[in-house]
Each structure stands twice: as C-alpha cells, then as structure tokens.
Design a protein around this motif. Structure first.
Motif, PDB file in Angstrom:
ATOM      1  N   GLU A 107      -7.697   5.615  11.102  1.00 26.27           N
ATOM      2  CA  GLU A 107      -7.073   6.686  10.324  1.00 26.27           C
ATOM      3  C   GLU A 107      -5.948   6.135   9.447  1.00 26.27           C
ATOM      4  N   ALA A 108      -5.131   5.232   9.996  1.00 19.18           N
ATOM      5  CA  ALA A 108      -4.035   4.664   9.208  1.00 19.18           C
ATOM      6  C   ALA A 108      -4.566   3.846   8.041  1.00 19.18           C
ATOM      7  N   LEU A 109      -5.672   3.138   8.252  1.00 25.16           N
ATOM      8  CA  LEU A 109      -6.268   2.351   7.169  1.00 25.16           C
ATOM      9  C   LEU A 109      -6.794   3.271   6.069  1.00 25.16           C
ATOM     10  N   GLN A 110      -7.475   4.344   6.468  1.00 27.26           N
ATOM     11  CA  GLN A 110      -7.982   5.285   5.473  1.00 27.26           C
ATOM     12  C   GLN A 110      -6.838   5.970   4.733  1.00 27.26           C
ATOM     13  N   ALA A 111      -5.770   6.297   5.438  1.00 32.02           N
ATOM     14  CA  ALA A 111      -4.632   6.956   4.801  1.00 32.02           C
ATOM     15  C   ALA A 111      -3.991   6.053   3.763  1.00 32.02           C
ATOM     16  N   TRP A 112      -3.893   4.747   4.080  1.00 29.63           N
ATOM     17  CA  TRP A 112      -3.298   3.822   3.110  1.00 29.63           C
ATOM     18  C   TRP A 112      -4.176   3.697   1.880  1.00 29.63           C
ATOM     19  N   VAL A 113      -5.475   3.566   2.073  1.00 25.85           N
ATOM     20  CA  VAL A 113      -6.384   3.457   0.929  1.00 25.85           C
ATOM     21  C   VAL A 113      -6.355   4.745   0.104  1.00 25.85           C
ATOM     22  N   ALA A 114      -6.315   5.904   0.778  1.00 28.09           N
ATOM     23  CA  ALA A 114      -6.257   7.170   0.046  1.00 28.09           C
ATOM     24  C   ALA A 114      -4.967   7.278  -0.759  1.00 28.09           C
ATOM     25  N   ALA A 115      -3.847   6.811  -0.185  1.00 25.32           N
ATOM     26  CA  ALA A 115      -2.583   6.847  -0.918  1.00 25.32           C
ATOM     27  C   ALA A 115      -2.640   5.953  -2.149  1.00 25.32           C
ATOM     28  N   CYS A 116      -3.281   4.785  -2.009  1.00 26.29           N
ATOM     29  CA  CYS A 116      -3.427   3.899  -3.172  1.00 26.29           C
ATOM     30  C   CYS A 116      -4.294   4.555  -4.239  1.00 26.29           C
ATOM     31  N   ASP A 117      -5.374   5.235  -3.821  1.00 25.56           N
ATOM     32  CA  ASP A 117      -6.226   5.918  -4.789  1.00 25.56           C
ATOM     33  C   ASP A 117      -5.469   7.043  -5.497  1.00 25.56           C
ATOM     34  N   ALA A 118      -4.681   7.795  -4.717  1.00 25.69           N
ATOM     35  CA  ALA A 118      -3.931   8.895  -5.316  1.00 25.69           C
ATOM     36  C   ALA A 118      -2.911   8.392  -6.325  1.00 25.69           C
ATOM     37  N   ALA A 119      -2.383   7.201  -6.080  1.00 24.75           N
ATOM     38  CA  ALA A 119      -1.401   6.624  -7.005  1.00 24.75           C
ATOM     39  C   ALA A 119      -2.061   5.863  -8.141  1.00 24.75           C
ATOM     40  N   GLY A 120      -3.388   5.756  -8.119  1.00 22.84           N
ATOM     41  CA  GLY A 120      -4.084   5.011  -9.151  1.00 22.84           C
ATOM     42  C   GLY A 120      -3.870   3.511  -9.066  1.00 22.84           C
ATOM     43  N   PHE A 121      -3.572   3.034  -7.861  1.00 23.46           N
ATOM     44  CA  PHE A 121      -3.309   1.596  -7.668  1.00 23.46           C
ATOM     45  C   PHE A 121      -4.596   0.900  -7.254  1.00 23.46           C
ATOM     46  N   ALA A 122      -5.057  -0.047  -8.078  1.00 25.00           N
ATOM     47  CA  ALA A 122      -6.284  -0.786  -7.789  1.00 25.00           C
ATOM     48  C   ALA A 122      -6.102  -2.278  -8.014  1.00 25.00           C
ATOM     49  N   GLU A 123      -4.855  -2.734  -7.996  1.00 28.55           N
ATOM     50  CA  GLU A 123      -4.596  -4.155  -8.184  1.00 28.55           C
ATOM     51  C   GLU A 123      -4.955  -4.939  -6.909  1.00 28.55           C
ATOM     52  N   PRO A 124      -5.388  -6.178  -7.047  1.00 27.06           N
ATOM     53  CA  PRO A 124      -5.646  -7.001  -5.853  1.00 27.06           C
ATOM     54  C   PRO A 124      -4.343  -7.257  -5.098  1.00 27.06           C
ATOM     55  N   VAL A 125      -4.392  -7.131  -3.793  1.00 27.50           N
ATOM     56  CA  VAL A 125      -3.227  -7.391  -2.946  1.00 27.50           C
ATOM     57  C   VAL A 125      -3.628  -8.395  -1.867  1.00 27.50           C
ATOM     58  N   SER A 126      -2.649  -9.147  -1.408  1.00 27.36           N
ATOM     59  CA  SER A 126      -2.901 -10.155  -0.378  1.00 27.36           C
ATOM     60  C   SER A 126      -2.989  -9.501   0.995  1.00 27.36           C
ATOM     61  N   LEU A 127      -3.529 -10.247   1.945  1.00 28.28           N
ATOM     62  CA  LEU A 127      -3.662  -9.736   3.297  1.00 28.28           C
ATOM     63  C   LEU A 127      -2.292  -9.493   3.928  1.00 28.28           C
ATOM     64  N   GLU A 128      -1.281 -10.244   3.509  1.00 26.03           N
ATOM     65  CA  GLU A 128       0.057 -10.052   4.067  1.00 26.03           C
ATOM     66  C   GLU A 128       0.583  -8.652   3.768  1.00 26.03           C
ATOM     67  N   LEU A 129       0.387  -8.168   2.529  1.00 28.23           N
ATOM     68  CA  LEU A 129       0.827  -6.817   2.181  1.00 28.23           C
ATOM     69  C   LEU A 129      -0.025  -5.768   2.875  1.00 28.23           C
ATOM     70  N   VAL A 130      -1.318  -6.034   2.997  1.00 32.80           N
ATOM     71  CA  VAL A 130      -2.193  -5.098   3.698  1.00 32.80           C
ATOM     72  C   VAL A 130      -1.736  -4.949   5.145  1.00 32.80           C
ATOM     73  N   ARG A 131      -1.393  -6.055   5.766  1.00 35.64           N
ATOM     74  CA  ARG A 131      -0.972  -6.027   7.176  1.00 35.64           C
ATOM     75  C   ARG A 131       0.245  -5.142   7.363  1.00 35.64           C
ATOM     76  N   GLU A 132       1.261  -5.313   6.511  1.00 35.51           N
ATOM     77  CA  GLU A 132       2.476  -4.521   6.672  1.00 35.51           C
ATOM     78  C   GLU A 132       2.208  -3.045   6.443  1.00 35.51           C
ATOM     79  N   ALA A 133       1.438  -2.718   5.390  1.00 34.15           N
ATOM     80  CA  ALA A 133       1.171  -1.315   5.104  1.00 34.15           C
ATOM     81  C   ALA A 133       0.348  -0.671   6.210  1.00 34.15           C
TER      82      ALA A 133
END
Length: 789
Positions: free
Chosen positions: A250-276
């Motif tokens: 659920e937390a992973l889906q929520a983060w991806v949904a928040a990125c979609d809502a913000a229109g953010f589609a830039e590549p991010v590193s695994l380090e940032l994914v881990r923290e979010a």
C-alpha cells in the motif's frame, strides 16, 4: 512541595529504572492511574530498549507490573522483515559482510521463502563460513565499490563455487591440482547437499537484484520491480508479517500515486525510492498515542495535552534542544539570511519544554544523565533544564533547589537504597537486591562429585594438558566445563598478516600436512623440491582465501615458505640419516592399570644405532631475549616431547629427542627405562588425584617451575607488556585469582615439587642448537612464553 522533581542518574537505563520506582510509589500512595502519566524523551529510539527492558520485564498480574505503550517508533528498525528489506534496498551501497548475508538468510520471512528450517539456516551459515565467505557478493560488486583489487576471493560467489565443487569432487588428495583453480569445500554431501542448490538460487536472486538496482528509473517503472523483489525474497510466516507485506504494498502504491498526481516522471535512484517507501511504512506504523497505560513518546508539537504526571527523560546538554542538521541549500539556517517568522528547531524545542511544563497537573518529573556511567565524569543538563533550575533558585533559594533534586547512585543494587538514616527520597521496589546487603548465612557443603568411570587409556595429550595446567584439566575432564571464551562472531574481514595466533595456526597446519610426505620421499628430496612442496601447500591456503588477498597475500605466502623451509630441511636431513626399525611395534606398558596412548610418533634408528625421536612444530622452543648469549628452553612447548620420550623409554625403546621448532633444535639424551617408568607412575598418580579426585592440584607450569628455581614468581604469574602470564589461565584464576591466593593454597609447594621436579631436571640436560636458516624472532620478553599457540 513535590510537584517539581529533578532526578540525576547514570545513563538512559538508570533513568527508566528510577522512573519505574517513582511510578510504583505514586500508584500505591497517590491514587494515580497509569493512563494519567506521559513520559516524553528527545529520541524514542534511544530509550525504547531500556523502556522495554524495565517496564516489559513484569507480566500482567505481577505486583510490579505497570501497563505501558510506546508511540512514535519507526517500524523500520523493529521488525526483521523490514530490516531485511532495508538492507536489500541498499544493495548497491553495502559492502555485504558475511555476517550480513547470514543474518539476511536467517530472517524468518526469507527462510520461509526458501523453504529452510532453523537447522537448514544454521547448516548453510556454517558452510558459507567454512568455505571462506568474508565479504562481498562477487568481484563485480567489489569493483562497483572501488575495491576491485580484492578480486573474487572471500566473496559470496567464491564460497558458493567451493561448495558446489566440493559436492562434485569431494576431497582432493593434497598433491592434486584443483579443477579450474577452485579448491573444493568437501563438507557438502549426503541428503543435506540439496541445501547448496537453495543457496545458489538465493545468491542468484540477490545478484540479479544488484544488477537491476544500478539504473535510475521513473516511479512507475520501479513499481513492478519492487513488487517482484518482495515476492522473490519474502514469504509471511505469521499474521504480523502478512500485515507488513500488505502495508508495504500500500505504501509503495501510495508513493507512485502521489508522483503521478504531481506529474513527476523523472528517473530516480533506488536510494530515494528507499527513503520515500519506508518513510511511508513508518508513518503507517509508529504506535498509537495514549493506547493505554503509561504513554512513552517523543517530544512533538500538540503532544502536551494535560496529564497529571508529565515526565521528561534524557534531558541532557547537546541532546535537548535537539541538534538540527543543516543542508547547504537551506537559506533559513544561515543567520545572515534569517527573517522573522522563519522556523527554528531550537525555538520549537524551547516551546515544547514550556508546553510540557504547563501540561503537568500534579508533577513534572525531569531527569538526565548527570554523570557518565563509565568514569563518573559530570555531564550538564539541557540548557532549558538549567534555566528552569536557575528560575527555581532565584525564586525560592538554593535550599529549595537541593530539596527538589535527587541524585541516584550508579547501580540499582546500591547500599544507599537500604541504609537506615539515609536520604529518604532514595527508595526502590527492586527487592531482589536487598538480599545482597543482608548477612550471608553459612553455605551448605557442596555435594560430593560423582565417582568417575575407571579409565583404561590415557592419551599423552591429556597428560600434557594436565602438566601444563592441573586446574584447567580438572575443569575440562572432571567437571566437563571449559571456561575459555569462544569467539562465535563471524569473521567479516580478510586477514592482513601472518603474525599472532592465526599465523601460528597456518604454520602448524602446513607442517602437519607436509609431515607424511617428509616421512617418505620428501626426506631425501633436494632442498629445492622441499621448498616447492612448501609453496604448493601454501598456494592451497591462498586459493581457499585464508591468507591475505592480493599483493599482501604474495608477501605472506613467501614469508610462510621462508619460515617452513629451514625446519623441513633439518627434519629431512635427520630423518634420511636414520632407517626404520626392524620391528616398529611398541609394547606400551601398563602404568597402574592405565595404558598410555602416545599417538603417532616419528622415531627412527639413527646412524649410531640409537633410537631417535623426531618432532617438528611451528612454535619457538626457546625463551629469553633474542640478543641473550644463552637461551633457555620453553617448558610449555617441550612438555609433549618429554612425555613422548618417557613413553618410548618405558616401552623399552630409550630414545634421544630431536625437537625442531621455529627458532632452534632442542636435543635431549635418552631416559633410562626404570627412571621413565618411575616418573610416569608419579604422573599417572598425580593425574588420578588431580583430575579424577575431588579437587584440583593448586599449581601451574610456569609458576611451579619458577617456584622450584626460587625465581621471581610475579614476573611469571602476572602478564607483562610482551609476555603472557599464568594469570591468563581462566580456570586457574577462577579458583586462585591472585598469585598470593595460589602460593597460599595448602598443597601448592608439594604439588609443584612432585609434578615439576622431574621436568625441571630434564630441562637442565637439554642441548640447544640454532636452526640453520631460521629468521630471527622478535623479542617476546624475558621469560619468552609467547601466546601464539
């Protein structure tokens, strides 16, 4: 007035212990309920273990049980599954020590995914350690960290290759060349061999994830890969883990949904994914505030709702106000650019302190670590606490401040809690410590030891251990108790030198592996062939990853060969000069009903027809300074040779001894048959009385010999800067903690004379020759009793 209380302690654990006592006293006398108490700390993660240890010790129904609950804790560091996932999300940054891989494999959710039980996990951990796993996944992973010079030796793939090769080939003969340069680990066999396939599959999954984690991706591209990671690595074993896996998804889906809502589609590193991702899981957990009982939480805004008791713990200088980390791009943190209204962490904490003070209805309890637990050095309280104390002093005077401040002792079992006429503010409900301060009643006599089964065989190794340390032999043989500490921690670092215990173990193992060859064709082989054979066995150690890696390993390998060759050449020269006896059987005598087993003895008939006993070892056989004109023999290293001589002589084969060590050749003349049997009879009687009897003999080798020689016993018993003394014998010091206690034992003098007089006389007859080609050893002190073996 006890509405304001200051308590000083020695560390977080003592702060929680004294709070527990204060609450028990309040619940018993002040009609206070646990739900009316809040305990706030600057860092809940730092205090959580101490809180669980003190408040979680007593189950409901116990008189000292206090209901309690923790809020604001991050789930990330509490659950094994989340810790394992956190490690996998750092797959590119971690060094991956062997202990980390074994801990990851032992995570219940990971073991369940692989179908492993506890025994299977332990077996794989043992195999990986034995196959040489130290750190790293493989050579490419090390290169990605800039550590490509380490190569592949000691990595996970290196250990796996050795395991699989061991399954395929079994143990190879010492002279055989390993297939593909991979030395097999021959422990993989039988029904348990399927575990090696499980390990191979698991390491392959981690390797694939390591490769995928290198490339930054948009959030939508990370979603299927992270879900696949959860599926491949974890399988829930209980409801808690099922809930965690659901929360993670659920937390992973929520983060991806928040990125979609913000229109953010830039590549991010695994380090940032881990923290979010994991921050979302921490927010979903965290623990409920006011869940029942005493509430433990951190100091946060809007937390200071009214409570009868408000307790502030950990209020130390430097910890509260909490230091704020500053980023280079944070302009508000620059005093030159600060503007009115900018947020300040320090001002926030000052406001939280004031809110907590105003929220307390009956009592404000403030504590801090006023003294360091290690050296009792004074430590100041938080500047906010100090301002509050200054305000109390200004309004009501120094005497009032002293009356409000209670200084607690370092330990919960301090006598100060039970002294009559002492500070009445010091009390404890930990009644189990009270017995420490009561008069000790006479202890009942210990029960007699059970009789031992009659022995028929006594090995020379057992007898040698008894001669070196009768007390240690009593503990190990009679009580079946070995007090020597064993290092069960995984060795995650590669070796870097051949000095110390590990270097001695390498040399000893190499000599034992070379000895059968030297007793056959090696004795007559040219010196160049002996050196080549030594290099061959040293190369095997290098391939197994047991020597230093890379360039240092080459230097250590050359050093080992250089150290071995002089002893091998001396052995070969003396072995080839003699010939095998016509009858190699030994008729071992019965000594008071015991048959002595000497093990494998290397003995020959010398050129003069005299029987010669040869021995070779990795230890130094002499003691004393390197520059001394005359060295003395090291008794500890020569006990085994003396006993071998006695057994050969008692069997009708009086033999001269030639002991070859790392620094010298020690020669001893044959012992007469009657003398040998008489001395063995004394030793066997001593063994029976000192090991099979009711109490050990109060003596030890070095101190006993020094006593006979009327030397300075302190220099032998006590450890020096370059010397290991008898006080390092854990069994001896358990019964005799000091030299005075040992020499005042009733039978110290008689035991030392009876046990060591024959050895002292034998040592005086030895002839010492330098070992040709041996490198000079470092100075190890006047008595030379090194600690390498």
């Amino acid at each position: 007035d006890r509405s304001l209380q200051f308590h000083t302690a020695h560390g977080p654990l003592r702060e929680v212990e004294l709070l527990h006592d204060q609450l028990l006293e309040a619940f018993a006398t002040r009609h206070l309920e646990p739900r009316e108490v809040v305990v706030m700390v600057p860092d809940i993660e730092r205090f959580a273990p101490a809180i669980a240890a003190v408040f979680g010790r007593f189950a409901p129904g116990h008189p000292r049980h206090v209901p309690w609950g923790l809020a604001d804790r991050r789930d990330r560091g509490r659950h094994a599954l989340l810790r394992a996932l956190d490690a996998l999300l750092q797959v590119r940054e971690r060094r991956w020590a062997g202990s980390e891989l074994r801990d990851l494999l032992g995570t219940p959710a990971v073991a369940a995914r692989l179908g492993l039980d506890e025994g299977g996990v332990e077996q794989l951990a043992e195999w990986m350690a034995g196959a040489g796993l130290r750190w790293g996944l493989h050579e490419a992973q090390r290169a990605a960290l800039g550590l490509q010079a380490a190569g592949a030796v000691g990595s996970g793939r290196f250990a796996l290759d050795r395991l699989l090769m061991g399954y395929a080939t079994g143990a190879l003969p010492p002279e055989a060349e390993p297939p593909g340069g991979i030395d097999p680990w021959p422990e993989v066999a039988g029904l348990e061999s399927a575990l090696a396939g499980v390990l191979a599959q698991w390491l392959q999954t981690i390797d694939a994830w390591w490769a995928e984690a290198a490339e930054p991706r948009p959030p939508q591209a990370w979603l299927p890969r992270l879900r696949a990671l959860l599926t491949a690595m974890f399988s829930a074993t209980d409801d808690r883990e099922r809930t965690l896996l659901a929360v993670l998804d659920e937390a992973l889906q929520a983060w991806v949904a928040a990125c979609d809502a913000a229109g953010f589609a830039e590549p991010v590193s695994l380090e940032l994914v881990r923290e979010a991702w994991l921050d979302g899981v921490d927010e979903a957990g965290g623990g409920r505030f006011r869940a029942g009982g005493v509430t433990f939480c951190t100091l946060l805004p809007l937390r200071a709702i009214p409570f009868r008791w408000v307790c502030l713990l950990g209020m130390n200088d430097g910890e509260y106000p909490r230091p704020a980390s500053r980023s280079d791009f944070d302009l508000m943190a620059d005093p030159a650019l600060a503007r009115p209204g900018d947020r300040s962490r320090r001002d926030d904490d000052r406001q939280l302190m004031l809110d907590a003070l105003l929220a307390a209805r009956d009592r404000l309890h403030v504590s801090w670590s006023a003294h360091a637990a290690r050296d009792n050095q004074p430590q100041p309280p938080s500047v906010l606490v100090q301002q509050l104390r200054d305000h109390v002093r200004a309004l009501w005077g120094e005497d009032a401040l002293k009356a409000l401040t209670v200084a607690h002792p370092l330990q919960p079992f301090s006598r100060a809690y039970d002294e009559e006429g002492g500070d009445e503010r010091l009390f404890t409900y930990a009644s189990e410590w009270r017995a420490l301060h009561e008069p000790v009643a006479a202890l009942p006599a210990p029960p007699a030891l059970a009789p031992v089964n009659p022995r028929s065989v006594l090995t020379l190794r057992q007898l040698a251990d008894f001669v070196r340390s009768p007390v240690g032999a009593f503990f190990r043989e009679r009580l079946r108790a070995d007090l020597r500490l064993r290092d069960d921690e995984a060795d995650d670092d590669e070796p870097f030198t051949d000095q110390g215990l590990e270097g001695w173990q390498w040399r000893d193992e190499l000599l034992r592996s070379l000895r059968p060859w030297m007793q056959n064709e090696g004795a007559v082989a040219p010196a160049a062939d002996q050196a080549a054979r030594a290099r061959h066995v040293v190369a095997r150690l290098r391939r197994e990853g047991r020597l230093p890696w890379g360039g240092p390993g080459e230097a250590v390998a050359d050093s080992l060969v250089t150290a071995l060759v002089p002893g091998l050449q001396e052995w070969g020269r003396r072995w080839a000069a003699g010939h095998a006896p016509d009858d190699e059987r030994l008729e071992l005598p019965l000594i008071h009903g015991l048959r002595l087993d000497p093990g494998v003895l290397a003995w020959r008939i010398g050129p003069d027809g005299q029987t010669e006993l040869l021995d070779i070892g990795a230890s130094r056989l002499t003691a004393g300074k390197v520059n001394a004109t005359k060295k003395k023999p090291s008794a500890d290293k020569l006990v085994a040779g003396w006993l071998q001589q006695l057994v050969l002589a008692a069997a009708g084969r009086p033999a001269r001894l030639c002991a070859i060590g790392a620094d010298a050749v020690v020669l001893a003349q044959p012992i007469e048959l009657d003398t040998a049997r008489q001395q063995l009879a004394v030793l066997v009687d001593a063994w029976r009385d000192g090991v099979d009897g009711e109490e050990p003999w109060p003596t030890v080798l070095a101190t006993g010999l020094a006593f006979l020689a009327e030397a300075d016993l302190g220099k032998v018993f006590n450890t020096g800067e370059h010397r290991r003394g008898d006080d390092q014998d854990v069994h001896l010091v358990r019964l005799y903690p000091s030299l005075e206690a040992l020499i005042q034992a009733p039978h110290f003098a008689s035991a030392s004379r009876l046990l060591y007089t024959p050895l002292q006389e034998w040592l005086a007859t030895l002839h010492i020759e330098p070992l040709a080609g041996a490198a000079p050893a470092e100075d190890d002190g006047e008595d030379g009793e090194g600690s390498d073996d």
